[in-house]
Design a protein around this motif. Structure first.
Motif, PDB file in Angstrom:
ATOM      1  N   ILE A 148      -1.894   3.569   4.334  1.00 12.53           N
ATOM      2  CA  ILE A 148      -1.297   3.945   5.493  1.00 12.53           C
ATOM      3  C   ILE A 148      -1.540   2.694   6.468  1.00 12.53           C
ATOM      4  O   ILE A 148      -0.694   2.412   7.633  1.00 12.53           O
ATOM      5  N   ILE A 149      -2.478   2.102   6.164  1.00  8.58           N
ATOM      6  CA  ILE A 149      -3.139   1.132   7.459  1.00  8.58           C
ATOM      7  C   ILE A 149      -2.299  -0.125   7.357  1.00  8.58           C
ATOM      8  O   ILE A 149      -2.048  -0.702   8.412  1.00  8.58           O
ATOM      9  N   ILE A 150      -1.705  -0.561   6.380  1.00  8.15           N
ATOM     10  CA  ILE A 150      -0.935  -1.829   6.403  1.00  8.15           C
ATOM     11  C   ILE A 150       0.806  -1.471   6.494  1.00  8.15           C
ATOM     12  O   ILE A 150       1.359  -2.232   5.991  1.00  8.15           O
ATOM     13  N   THR A 151       0.791  -0.159   6.745  1.00  6.05           N
ATOM     14  CA  THR A 151       2.114   0.198   6.799  1.00  6.05           C
ATOM     15  C   THR A 151       3.071  -0.504   7.860  1.00  6.05           C
ATOM     16  O   THR A 151       4.339  -1.156   7.496  1.00  6.05           O
ATOM     17  N   VAL A 152       2.374  -0.858   8.913  1.00  9.26           N
ATOM     18  CA  VAL A 152       3.408  -1.569  10.048  1.00  9.26           C
ATOM     19  C   VAL A 152       3.650  -3.060   9.612  1.00  9.26           C
ATOM     20  O   VAL A 152       4.705  -3.532   9.632  1.00  9.26           O
TER      21      VAL A 152
END
Length: 274
Positions: free
Chosen positions: A117-121
């Motif tokens: 989820i941390i690298i979603t953006v």
């Protein structure tokens, strides 16, 4: 006498744990077969109403058939890539103890610690720039890349336990390492391949966090997305919700039953001994 009592106690504890684990699935199946007017405690709690029309209605209303097709395409495509590249990388790391391979292996282990989820953006920005939003191919590459570190770890740990003589005799006969691996060694890693297929396949099948960002079109929804939207619209109709959930769960359960005889062997021989 004491040993028999301890053994019986273990069996009782294990049986209770299994029964507790099965209660949610039983409740889901029970609700999926009840009539719309029935609640969970109506009638015989051991036997539902066997109202199979729930499955027909849930299939039509939720359009979960298209979602299952999307999930199958993404899961099968991703698992094929994972098995192909993770097995080759695991073999290279296990058999060639170079500094470069050790660094790569450490980086892969580090990647396992980073929540997706941390690298979603940044991933969304990348996917949008390459036209990957609402496409199967982009989701396949994304989910495969996410599952590769753990898969490489399992393959490398398992192959380290295999004797080198497995492929060295073939190399002496003129085979390259590449040929020896695919023709000989790969047949010995079936248990860990089954473990990788189950672990990565179930994770990809149940992937909601990334799918909700990258598969926005309704025609591209996977099973978790289709069920989530169906729950939002028909949250009061427990029988339909449960039927839709059972339909979405069935392919994953079937896949586990097919590969489960290799699963425990692959996990213990690969991860634990590694």
């Amino acid at each position: 006498m004491r040993n028999k009592t301890l053994r019986l106690g273990r069996y009782v504890v294990v049986t209770l744990m299994v029964l507790l684990s099965l209660i949610p699935f039983y409740a889901l199946l029970y609700l999926s077969l009840n009539t719309p007017s029935s609640s969970f405690f109506d009638g015989n709690i051991l036997l539902p109403d066997f109202h199979f029309v729930n499955y027909v209605n849930a299939w039509k209303i939720s359009k979960i058939g298209n979602a299952i097709l999307n999930s199958l395409i993404i899961t099968i495509g991703s698992v094929a890539i994972i098995v192909l590249f993770a097995s080759a990388a695991g073999y290279s790391i296990a058999r060639f103890n170079s500094r470069f391979n050790r660094i790569i292996f450490q980086l892969l282990l580090l990647c396992m610690m980073i929540p997706a989820i941390i690298i979603t953006v940044p991933l969304y920005t990348l996917m949008k720039s390459i036209g990957g939003i609402n496409t199967h191919w982009a989701m396949i590459l994304l989910t495969a890349a996410t599952a590769l570190p753990l898969s490489v770890f399992l393959y490398a740990s398992f192959i380290k336990q295999l004797p080198r003589e497995v492929e060295e005799s073939a190399i002496m006969d003129g085979c390259t390492y590449f040929t020896a691996f695919w023709r000989i060694t790969f047949h010995f890693v079936k248990p860990v391949t089954a473990a990788v297929v189950i672990l990565s396949g179930l994770g990809i099948w149940n992937n909601y966090g990334q799918a909700v960002f990258f598969l926005q079109s309704q025609t591209m929804h996977t099973v978790p997305l289709a069920i989530s939207i169906f729950f939002q619209k028909y949250g009061a109709q427990w029988n339909l919700m449960a039927a839709a959930a059972v339909i979405g769960l069935a392919p994953a359960v079937l896949a586990f039953l097919i590969f489960q005889k290799y699963f425990i062997k692959g996990i213990t021989a690969g991860a634990l001994k590694g």
